[in-house]
Design an enzyme around this catalytic site. Structure first.
Site, PDB file in Angstrom:
ATOM      1  N   GLU A 184       5.643  -3.403   0.802  1.00 31.79           N
ATOM      2  CA  GLU A 184       5.721  -3.097  -0.632  1.00 31.79           C
ATOM      3  C   GLU A 184       4.961  -1.793  -0.818  1.00 31.79           C
ATOM      4  OE1 GLU A 184       7.303  -4.873  -2.913  1.00 31.79           O
ATOM      5  OE2 GLU A 184       7.820  -6.558  -1.609  1.00 31.79           O
ATOM      6  N   LEU A 185       5.697  -0.684  -1.016  1.00 30.14           N
ATOM      7  CA  LEU A 185       5.053   0.625  -0.908  1.00 30.14           C
ATOM      8  C   LEU A 185       5.122   1.425  -2.218  1.00 30.14           C
ATOM      9  CD1 LEU A 185       6.424   1.333   2.674  1.00 30.14           C
ATOM     10  CD2 LEU A 185       4.305   0.187   2.033  1.00 30.14           C
ATOM     11  N   CYS A 190       2.280   1.089  -8.700  1.00 32.17           N
ATOM     12  CA  CYS A 190       3.414   1.615  -7.916  1.00 32.17           C
ATOM     13  C   CYS A 190       4.642   1.829  -8.798  1.00 32.17           C
ATOM     14  CB  CYS A 190       3.725   0.668  -6.777  1.00 32.17           C
ATOM     15  SG  CYS A 190       3.827  -1.030  -7.322  1.00 32.17           S
ATOM     16  N   GLY A 211       0.838  -1.187   0.000  1.00 31.95           N
ATOM     17  CA  GLY A 211       0.000   0.000   0.000  1.00 31.95           C
ATOM     18  C   GLY A 211       0.875   1.239   0.000  1.00 31.95           C
ATOM     19  N   GLU A 220       4.306  10.824  -5.070  1.00 34.83           N
ATOM     20  CA  GLU A 220       3.789   9.765  -5.947  1.00 34.83           C
ATOM     21  C   GLU A 220       2.475  10.257  -6.551  1.00 34.83           C
ATOM     22  OE1 GLU A 220       2.216   6.211  -4.002  1.00 34.83           O
ATOM     23  OE2 GLU A 220       2.876   5.010  -5.706  1.00 34.83           O
TER      24      GLU A 220
HETATM   25  P1  NAP Z   1      -3.439   2.472   1.171  1.00 28.51           P
HETATM   26  O1  NAP Z   1      -4.414   3.574   1.316  1.00 28.51           O
HETATM   27  O2  NAP Z   1      -2.150   2.576   1.895  1.00 28.51           O
HETATM   28  O3  NAP Z   1      -4.225   1.142   1.622  1.00 28.51           O
HETATM   29  C1  NAP Z   1      -3.637  -0.121   1.502  1.00 28.51           C
HETATM   30  C2  NAP Z   1      -4.334  -1.085   2.439  1.00 28.51           C
HETATM   31  O4  NAP Z   1      -4.060  -0.689   3.775  1.00 28.51           O
HETATM   32  C3  NAP Z   1      -5.854  -1.093   2.301  1.00 28.51           C
HETATM   33  O5  NAP Z   1      -6.326  -2.390   2.514  1.00 28.51           O
HETATM   34  C4  NAP Z   1      -6.291  -0.166   3.423  1.00 28.51           C
HETATM   35  O6  NAP Z   1      -7.584  -0.409   3.895  1.00 28.51           O
HETATM   36  C5  NAP Z   1      -5.266  -0.546   4.482  1.00 28.51           C
HETATM   37  N1  NAP Z   1      -5.079   0.465   5.516  1.00 28.51           N
HETATM   38  C6  NAP Z   1      -5.151   1.806   5.387  1.00 28.51           C
HETATM   39  N2  NAP Z   1      -4.898   2.399   6.580  1.00 28.51           N
HETATM   40  C7  NAP Z   1      -4.639   1.406   7.459  1.00 28.51           C
HETATM   41  C8  NAP Z   1      -4.324   1.370   8.842  1.00 28.51           C
HETATM   42  N3  NAP Z   1      -4.192   2.482   9.543  1.00 28.51           N
HETATM   43  N4  NAP Z   1      -4.135   0.173   9.425  1.00 28.51           N
HETATM   44  C9  NAP Z   1      -4.256  -0.977   8.719  1.00 28.51           C
HETATM   45  N5  NAP Z   1      -4.563  -1.003   7.407  1.00 28.51           N
HETATM   46  C10 NAP Z   1      -4.758   0.171   6.778  1.00 28.51           C
HETATM   47  O7  NAP Z   1      -3.084   2.212  -0.366  1.00 28.51           O
HETATM   48  P2  NAP Z   1      -4.047   2.126  -1.614  1.00 28.51           P
HETATM   49  O8  NAP Z   1      -4.552   3.491  -1.937  1.00 28.51           O
HETATM   50  O9  NAP Z   1      -5.024   1.011  -1.456  1.00 28.51           O
HETATM   51  O10 NAP Z   1      -3.007   1.647  -2.734  1.00 28.51           O
HETATM   52  C11 NAP Z   1      -2.179   2.527  -3.405  1.00 28.51           C
HETATM   53  C12 NAP Z   1      -0.791   2.546  -2.810  1.00 28.51           C
HETATM   54  O11 NAP Z   1      -0.244   1.243  -2.798  1.00 28.51           O
HETATM   55  C13 NAP Z   1       0.173   3.380  -3.661  1.00 28.51           C
HETATM   56  O12 NAP Z   1       0.998   4.127  -2.819  1.00 28.51           O
HETATM   57  C14 NAP Z   1       0.971   2.326  -4.411  1.00 28.51           C
HETATM   58  O13 NAP Z   1       2.232   2.758  -4.841  1.00 28.51           O
HETATM   59  C15 NAP Z   1       1.074   1.252  -3.387  1.00 28.51           C
HETATM   60  N6  NAP Z   1       1.342  -0.036  -4.008  1.00 28.51           N
HETATM   61  C16 NAP Z   1       2.591  -0.590  -3.879  1.00 28.51           C
HETATM   62  C17 NAP Z   1       2.890  -1.785  -4.532  1.00 28.51           C
HETATM   63  C18 NAP Z   1       4.231  -2.458  -4.408  1.00 28.51           C
HETATM   64  O14 NAP Z   1       4.308  -3.653  -4.718  1.00 28.51           O
HETATM   65  N7  NAP Z   1       5.278  -1.770  -3.986  1.00 28.51           N
HETATM   66  C19 NAP Z   1       1.928  -2.406  -5.308  1.00 28.51           C
HETATM   67  C20 NAP Z   1       0.679  -1.799  -5.427  1.00 28.51           C
HETATM   68  C21 NAP Z   1       0.396  -0.621  -4.776  1.00 28.51           C
HETATM   69  P3  NAP Z   1      -8.837   0.492   3.397  1.00 28.51           P
HETATM   70  O15 NAP Z   1      -8.943   0.246   1.943  1.00 28.51           O
HETATM   71  O16 NAP Z   1      -9.950  -0.053   4.202  1.00 28.51           O
HETATM   72  O17 NAP Z   1      -8.501   1.919   3.720  1.00 28.51           O
END
Ligand code: NAP
Length: 478
Positions: A252-253, A286, A232, A380
């Site tokens: 993985e961010l 990402c 995430g 990002e």
């Molecule tokens: P996100 O907002 O960070 O959410 C990711 C996951 O974490 C979701 O299931 C979210 O739940 C959960 N979450 C959020 N806040 C939390 C907390 N305080 N405690 C526990 N869990 C929590 O990311 P996103 O918008 O879904 O995805 C986009 C991001 O992911 C981008 O920054 C992207 O670069 C990154 N990403 C990285 C990779 C890699 O392999 N490096 C691959 C794909 C994506 P909710 O949905 O319920 O809020």
């Protein structure tokens, strides 16, 4: 098990499909229509899921390799036979164009099959210990043991394959999982859980909870989990690491990937690849291309070719087979991108093409004359925007790519081996891609970042390393 109805999706506590809790509606990104309903599990269900993962570890850790491999092979076959169902859900809940959805489903099929193969070749070692007199005639047998219950938290953008990147190596190595999908895109996870149970996974080895972020954060601090594997945003990921206590953490961010187009590169080919790498799935990957650095000698030609390739992309309904660029995950995300672009243009950036929003759709946008400190460069974007700037010396291009808090992947287009190996040494990233965009990923390669982009590597073989711990048996042969 009951047959799934299209509108109501059970969650999984062990092999039990549950529909208690608060209903949540999942709506299509493109037109807001109802895709399905699932449930926020009540606290008791979350506790039961954790207990179920902890208890099932006894069975899971003793499953022989051939059984772990067979479950994964069966899952792979099942995803293949339901591939169009997955593609449709991806298009609806994630707004992913079917072209891109098919790629994700194919990757998942491969990912599961590859994990089944890795389950059969987890490396163990035998090392001589007689390097000093006191250890004469002694050998060390080193085995990798599974860790226990794993908490897997996944993002919205690859709601099938990134779940497989956690669930498959966990099964391959005899661990158990509680998985929390992103709230916007839980349905792929729930269908994958059904696939796992249809494939005969033992009770409790996989639990899927479409719970809130707040409830997931509660589990992050729970010592019964032995590993937190999170994909995430950087902001949330590092925050969770600080709350994870003694458990291992793999992150993985995010990223703002850079691509270097060197003087000897084929500018037209590089431009086409950058258009796809920057704008596929509206840049919500990402490793989307975000910052492009082009040698001054081919800059004008590259920008013209990029403009052409960008304008050739079809924007629209993700369910249309010809669409390249669909909606962003929410209208608010498209508005954020719009604000960042407006801000950049007000500060002197020039719009080559794009710069238009229609609801949740943001049209693929190319900017030049940007500055490193603009949000479109230093943060990002996670949207369909790329910036293009010229460089004269390669060192300058390396410094520009490295001028970032992130370090996931980078690309360099060149046939000059010296330049390529310098890039490999100097770029502060987890992976350098030669003659293609940083967006390239084969699912079995070690994948992950440095700096704010995370810690740990995925790709079944490498994720299995994160999910197992070495233990040594010291053999005294005297
Ligand atoms: P996100 O907002 O960070 O959410 C990711 C996951 O974490 C979701 O299931 C979210 O739940 C959960 N979450 C959020 N806040 C939390 C907390 N305080 N405690 C526990 N869990 C929590 O990311 P996103 O918008 O879904 O995805 C986009 C991001 O992911 C981008 O920054 C992207 O670069 C990154 N990403 C990285 C990779 C890699 O392999 N490096 C691959 C794909 C994506 P909710 O949905 O319920 O809020």
């Amino acid at each position: 098990m009951d047959t799934e109805t299209p509108q109501s999706w059970a969650y999984y506590v062990g092999n039990t499909r549950r529909t208690d809790g608060t209903p949540i509606e999942i709506r299509a990104c493109y037109d807001g229509s109802l895709v399905g309903t699932t449930f926020r599990p009540p606290d008791e269900a979350i506790e039961e899921a954790v207990n179920s993962a902890v208890t099932a570890f006894e069975t899971a850790s003793r499953l022989p390799a051939y059984e772990r491999a067979e479950i994964l092979r069966a899952m792979s076959r099942e995803v293949e036979s339901r591939s169009e169902e997955f593609v449709r859900i991806l298009a609806l809940e994630a707004g992913k164009p079917v072209k891109a959805g098919r790629v994700e489903v194919d990757r998942c099929i491969f990912n599961l099959r590859n994990a089944s193969e890795e389950a059969q070749r987890i490396e163990h070692e035998l090392i001589p210990l007689d390097l000093l007199p006191a250890a004469r005639n002694r050998w060390g047998m080193i085995r990798r043991f599974p860790l226990g219950a794993i908490l897997a938290i996944t993002p919205f953008n690859f709601p099938l394959n990134l779940v497989a990147h956690k669930v498959a190596p966990a099964i391959a190595s005899g661990n158990t999982v509680v998985q929390k999908p992103a709230s916007k895109t839980p349905l792929c996870s729930l269908l994958l859980a059904q696939v796992a149970y249809d494939a005969g996974i033992p009770d409790g080895m996989l639990n899927v909870l479409p719970c809130s972020a707040e409830k997931a954060e509660g589990m992050v601090g729970d010592d019964r989990f032995k590993l937190l594997t999170f994909t995430g945003s950087s902001e949330i990921g590092w925050q969770l690491k600080s709350r994870a206590g003694k458990k291992k953490v793999a992150l993985e961010l995010g990223g703002n990937a850079g691509a270097i187009i060197h003087s000897d590169a084929d500018a037209d080919d590089a431009a086409k690849r950058c258009a796809l790498g920057g704008f596929a799935y509206s840049g919500q990957s990402c490793i989307s291309v975000q910052r492009i650095f082009v040698h001054a000698s081919i800059f004008d030609r590259f920008v013209a070719a990029l403009e052409l390739a960008t304008n050739a992309l079809k924007v629209g309904d993700p369910l249309d087979a010809n669409t390249d660029v669909g909606p962003m995950i929410t209208p608010a995300d498209a508005e954020r991108v719009e604000n960042w672009i407006d801000e950049a243009v007000e500060s002197g950036a020039e719009l080559v093409t794009g710069g238009k929003r229609e609801g949740a759709i943001y049209h693929p946008t190319v900017l030049t004359h940007t500055k490193p400190q603009m949000k479109v460069n230093c943060l990002e974007v996670f949207g369909p925007v790329v910036t293009v700037e010229p460089y004269r010396e390669l060192e300058q291009a390396f410094a520009s790519v490295n001028d970032s808090a992130f370090g996931l992947q980078a690309g360099i287009f060149t046939n000059d081996n010296r330049a390529l190996f310098q890039a490999f040494e100097k770029l502060e990233v987890g992976g350098v891609v030669a003659n293609d965009v940083p967006t390239f990923r084969a699912d079995h390669m070690p994948y992950g970042g440095t700096k704010d982009s995370g810690t740990g590597r995925e790709g079944a073989r490498y994720a299995i390393e994160e999910m197992t711990e070495r233990k040594i048996l010291v053999l005294n042969l005297d």
